[in-house]
Design a protein around this motif. Structure first.
Motif, PDB file in Angstrom:
ATOM      1  N   ASP A  40      -5.616  -3.675  -4.846  1.00 57.85           N
ATOM      2  CA  ASP A  40      -5.566  -3.721  -6.307  1.00 57.85           C
ATOM      3  C   ASP A  40      -4.416  -2.826  -6.787  1.00 57.85           C
ATOM      4  N   TRP A  41      -3.335  -3.453  -7.169  1.00 58.06           N
ATOM      5  CA  TRP A  41      -2.121  -2.725  -7.555  1.00 58.06           C
ATOM      6  C   TRP A  41      -2.357  -1.826  -8.766  1.00 58.06           C
ATOM      7  N   GLU A  42      -3.257  -2.272  -9.650  1.00 59.65           N
ATOM      8  CA  GLU A  42      -3.476  -1.514 -10.888  1.00 59.65           C
ATOM      9  C   GLU A  42      -4.275  -0.237 -10.641  1.00 59.65           C
ATOM     10  N   GLN A  43      -5.003  -0.200  -9.522  1.00 56.83           N
ATOM     11  CA  GLN A  43      -5.871   0.953  -9.271  1.00 56.83           C
ATOM     12  C   GLN A  43      -5.076   2.095  -8.638  1.00 56.83           C
ATOM     13  N   ARG A  44      -5.443   3.343  -8.971  1.00 61.15           N
ATOM     14  CA  ARG A  44      -4.754   4.506  -8.363  1.00 61.15           C
ATOM     15  C   ARG A  44      -5.079   4.588  -6.875  1.00 61.15           C
ATOM     16  N   ALA A  45      -4.079   4.981  -6.082  1.00 60.21           N
ATOM     17  CA  ALA A  45      -4.276   5.049  -4.628  1.00 60.21           C
ATOM     18  C   ALA A  45      -4.668   6.438  -4.174  1.00 60.21           C
ATOM     19  N   ARG A  59       2.134   1.825  -3.461  1.00 59.65           N
ATOM     20  CA  ARG A  59       1.068   2.302  -4.355  1.00 59.65           C
ATOM     21  C   ARG A  59       0.853   3.804  -4.129  1.00 59.65           C
ATOM     22  N   CYS A  60       0.875   4.232  -2.857  1.00 63.11           N
ATOM     23  CA  CYS A  60       0.666   5.651  -2.550  1.00 63.11           C
ATOM     24  C   CYS A  60       1.838   6.484  -3.063  1.00 63.11           C
ATOM     25  N   ASP A 101       1.509   7.046  -6.758  1.00 61.77           N
ATOM     26  CA  ASP A 101       0.403   7.840  -7.292  1.00 61.77           C
ATOM     27  C   ASP A 101       0.290   9.256  -6.714  1.00 61.77           C
ATOM     28  N   GLU A 123       0.835  -1.211   0.000  1.00 58.70           N
ATOM     29  CA  GLU A 123       0.000   0.000   0.000  1.00 58.70           C
ATOM     30  C   GLU A 123       0.871   1.263   0.000  1.00 58.70           C
TER      31      GLU A 123
END
Ligand SMILES: Cc1cc2nc3c(=O)[nH]c(=O)nc-3n(C[C@H](O)[C@H](O)[C@H](O)COP(=O)(O)OP(=O)(O)OC[C@H]3O[C@@H](n4cnc5c(N)ncnc54)[C@H](O)[C@@H]3O)c2cc1C
Length: 382
Positions: free
Chosen positions: A376-381, A305-306, A309, A302
């Motif tokens: 979901d790694w593909e989704q924007r955080a 991901r942050c 993004d 997480e």
């Protein structure tokens, strides 16, 4: 972007791999002189943790060294089964089973993967202080080394120096009153099947055992603090429990531990400027829910991901904390509930024998909820 990760336990190496994936320059520092680490003897990486490793492409390397757990079975001091949880469908439901693994094997595998990707791990580097400026930071180490970076993540566990250096008002970890011991032994004819986590609410202490398909039994004991953890003390504490426990302890060449179990659930902030805490440094919990390692792996994914993004480091860190708090707090409370049920004594035992079937149903549902969590790694955080 240069990231400094302090601690090469579980969160540190996993975070290093995630940050490398988003193109960061990464350096890991570790206080110990080598990867060897054995606290807790063995642990379970839950399906949610295995999925984090899977998205990174490293789950197979861990699975090869571990063994799937197919069920939990609970009994009382008299050996009577008072509840069970079937976990044989986990692989189908979540992609991966709960994977039991020796802690030393997990560390060796993770650090080897990190080093193979060319990420340096500086062993013998114990963090002593951090200085932040508007544009970056400098970390100081006990061996005199100084390292500069754009951001620092404290993956340095329960007694995190990152936390005490950067979050001086943070409360200290609290003792739960239970001490963990463990060991590995071979005993034939145990009254439970291999690949089952057999849990016993003993008269004076709790005992757990897991037999591998090769016939080695890994065990742990959660009991009251006291004298040094000798065989004699364990045999005394379990003298009124099922006899196989005594046989297993007697057959164990070395009793490992003690590890006093702590909790750290009230860290007011996990991030400050360019510094963040994750894993046990931010939220150490009783191992009773079997989620500490897997939550540390989720944290790492997480946070990456942050950072991928968000427009800047402090914004990414704030988004990370906001996303992670509710899940961590929920599992923290569940771990606490399960730990409290291990309290010995005749009154506790009377209630437990009657209420455990109900607790097991709730516990199984909480376990399934924890296992099914996905990032979901593909989704924007942010
Ligand atoms: C007895 C026991 C049994 C457990 N069983 C389970 C289980 O079955 N399943 C589960 O999911 N979890 C379990 N846990 C919890 C799990 O072990 C932790 O949640 C997990 O290890 C957290 O990972 P981490 O990387 O945050 O911290 P750690 O694994 O503690 O790693 C921290 C690292 O930081 C290093 N370090 C510390 N200070 C410094 C410094 N100043 N400078 C540099 N490096 C430093 C340490 O040497 C260490 O390598 C158990 C814990 C215990 C104690």
């Amino acid at each position: 972007m240069k990231a400094l990760i302090v601690g090469a336990g579980i969160a540190g190496p996993v975070l290093a791999l995630w940050l490398r994936r988003i193109g960061f320059e990464v350096v890991v520092t570790e206080a110990r002189p080598s990867p060897a680490l054995a606290e807790g003897a063995f642990l379970g990486v839950a399906p949610n943790g295995m999925r984090v490793l899977d998205t990174l492409g490293v789950a197979d390397a861990v699975a090869q060294l571990g063994h799937p757990c197919r069920a939990f079975s609970f009994s009382n001091a008299a050996g009577r089964t008072i509840g069970s949880i079937d976990r044989s469908g986990d692989e189908r439901a979540f992609g991966w089973p709960l994977t039991m693994i020796r802690r030393a094997d997990l560390h060796t595998a993770l650090t080897a993967i990190v080093e193979r990707q060319g990420i340096p791990i500086h062993f013998g580097h114990e963090l002593t202080g951090v200085e932040q400026s508007a544009t970056g930071l400098e970390a100081r180490f006990a061996n005199g080394a100084r390292l500069e970076a754009d951001l620092l993540v404290g993956c340095d566990g329960l007694r995190s120096k990152t936390r005490t250096a950067c979050f001086p008002d943070c409360p200290r970890p609290e003792l739960t009153g239970l001490v963990d011991l463990g060991g590995f032994a071979r005993v034939s004819r145990l009254p439970f099947r291999p690949q089952v986590n057999q849990m016993v609410f003993g008269k004076r202490a709790f005992f757990g055992a897991f037999t591998t398909p090769e016939g080695e039994t890994w065990w742990f004991h959660n009991g009251p603090p006291g004298e040094a953890p000798t065989h004699a003390r364990l045999l005394e504490l379990h003298r009124d429990d099922p006899p196989w426990i005594l046989e297993l302890v007697a057959a164990t060449p070395h009793v490992l531990g003690p590890w006093p179990i702590h909790e750290l659930g009230r860290v007011p902030a996990w991030t400050r400027g360019r510094v963040a805490l994750l894993g046990d440094a931010a939220h150490a919990m009783s191992p009773s829910a079997g989620q500490g390692a897997s939550l540390a792996m989720e944290d790492a994914m997480e946070l990456a991901r942050c950072l991928r993004d968000a427009p800047d480091v402090p914004t990414a860190f704030r988004a990370f904390e906001k996303l992670r708090r509710p899940r961590v707090d929920r599992i923290f409370r569940e771990a606490q509930r399960q730990s409290n049920r291990k309290a010995p004594g005749p009154i506790a035992a009377w209630f437990r024998d009657r209420l455990l079937p109900l607790f097991v149903r709730f516990g199984a549902a909480a376990q399934t909820e924890a296992y099914s969590f996905r990032i979901d790694w593909e989704q924007r955080a942010a």
